[in-house]
Write an enzyme that holds these catalytic residues in place. Structure first.
Site, PDB file in Angstrom:
ATOM      1  N   TYR A 147       1.862  20.789  26.080  1.00 53.75           N
ATOM      2  CA  TYR A 147       0.464  21.195  25.932  1.00 53.75           C
ATOM      3  C   TYR A 147      -0.348  20.868  27.174  1.00 53.75           C
ATOM      4  O   TYR A 147      -1.078  21.725  27.697  1.00 53.75           O
ATOM      5  CB  TYR A 147      -0.143  20.515  24.704  1.00 53.75           C
ATOM      6  CG  TYR A 147      -1.573  20.903  24.457  1.00 53.75           C
ATOM      7  CD1 TYR A 147      -1.902  22.206  24.098  1.00 53.75           C
ATOM      8  CD2 TYR A 147      -2.606  19.971  24.584  1.00 53.75           C
ATOM      9  CE1 TYR A 147      -3.226  22.572  23.869  1.00 53.75           C
ATOM     10  CE2 TYR A 147      -3.927  20.323  24.347  1.00 53.75           C
ATOM     11  CZ  TYR A 147      -4.234  21.627  23.994  1.00 53.75           C
ATOM     12  OH  TYR A 147      -5.538  21.987  23.771  1.00 53.75           O
ATOM     13  N   LYS A 153      -2.405  23.373  29.831  1.00 58.74           N
ATOM     14  CA  LYS A 153      -3.837  23.287  30.112  1.00 58.74           C
ATOM     15  C   LYS A 153      -4.108  22.941  31.583  1.00 58.74           C
ATOM     16  O   LYS A 153      -5.109  23.388  32.144  1.00 58.74           O
ATOM     17  CB  LYS A 153      -4.500  22.277  29.174  1.00 58.74           C
ATOM     18  CG  LYS A 153      -4.511  22.733  27.716  1.00 58.74           C
ATOM     19  CD  LYS A 153      -5.225  24.072  27.546  1.00 58.74           C
ATOM     20  CE  LYS A 153      -5.337  24.490  26.099  1.00 58.74           C
ATOM     21  NZ  LYS A 153      -6.054  25.781  25.920  1.00 58.74           N
TER      22      LYS A 153
END
Length: 235
Positions: A149, A153
């Site tokens: 994740y 990002k």
């Protein structure tokens, strides 16, 4: 920019930050199109907001293209893209698989990029436009089990900086918003909204931030903004 009558896409607009943002924009008179993968949930949200629903998964390029066909047909053009759709997977380093990376990156990175690609083509032609990428504080600092994740990002943050450099000569503002923890359905296995907590951020705070950055006069823009809960540790 003037929000009233602006033509806006919000991806992942059926719940959470996307829903709250689409709602605030519609309340200010914007013409809003929202996307999502769950047809029933999306259509219910669109009816509540007064938005146009387009069932689409940003991870699928053909569905991105279909979304922009709907933009032309339903909105007659575009002024704002809000790249909100995102997914997460938490895995320790020993558990990492290429399949997990591909699943998350197809939405958080590739999907955002393909949406921006089509929007940029419109914006460059009209010499104006706005892209808001919803990243996370995970785009600024990693954490244990966050390899997939956080990596996605960090990638979105890097792409944002590239698009800023490329699109500023065309009067296009590209803005990155980094929410801290927000009580939404994001990351929930059952996809149900989490209950509000007095010391945690709500979707409304992030929606307020997005709308406020857009409402600045077009001569200026906020490249990046991070939103924290004031005191998440209080009892």
């Amino acid at each position: 920019m003037e929000i009233k009558d602006a033509r806006v896409i919000v991806t992942g607009g059926s719940s959470g930050i996307g829903y709250a943002t689409a709602q605030k924009l519609a309340e200010r008179g914007a013409r809003v199109l929202i996307t999502g993968r769950n047809k029933e949930k999306l259509e219910r949200a669109a009816e509540e907001i007064g938005a146009i629903p387009v069932v689409a998964d940003v991870a699928r390029e053909e569905e991105v293209e279909a979304t922009f066909r709907a933009v032309r047909e339903e909105l007659g053009g575009l002024d704002v893209l809000i790249n909100n759709a995102g997914i997460a997977r938490r895995k320790s380093i020993e558990e990492l698989t290429v399949e997990d990376f591909e699943a998350v990156y197809r939405t958080n990175v590739f999907g955002a990029a393909m949406m921006a690609k089509h929007a940029a083509s419109i914006f460059k032609e009209q010499n104006s436009g706005h892209i808001v990428n919803i990243a996370s504080t995970a785009a600024k600092k990693g954490y244990a089990t966050g390899t997939i994740y956080c990596g996605s990002k960090f990638a979105l943050r890097g792409m944002t900086e590239c698009w800023q450099a490329e699109l500023r000569p065309h009067n296009v503002r590209v803005i990155l918003v980094n929410p801290s923890e927000v009580t939404t359905a994001f990351g929930q296995p059952d996809r149900k909204e989490r209950p509000e907590e007095p010391n945690k951020l709500r979707s409304e705070e992030i929606a307020h931030t997005i709308v406020a950055t857009l409402e600045m006069d077009d001569r200026g823009f906020i490249p990046e903004v991070t939103v924290f809960a004031t005191n998440p540790f209080k009892k």
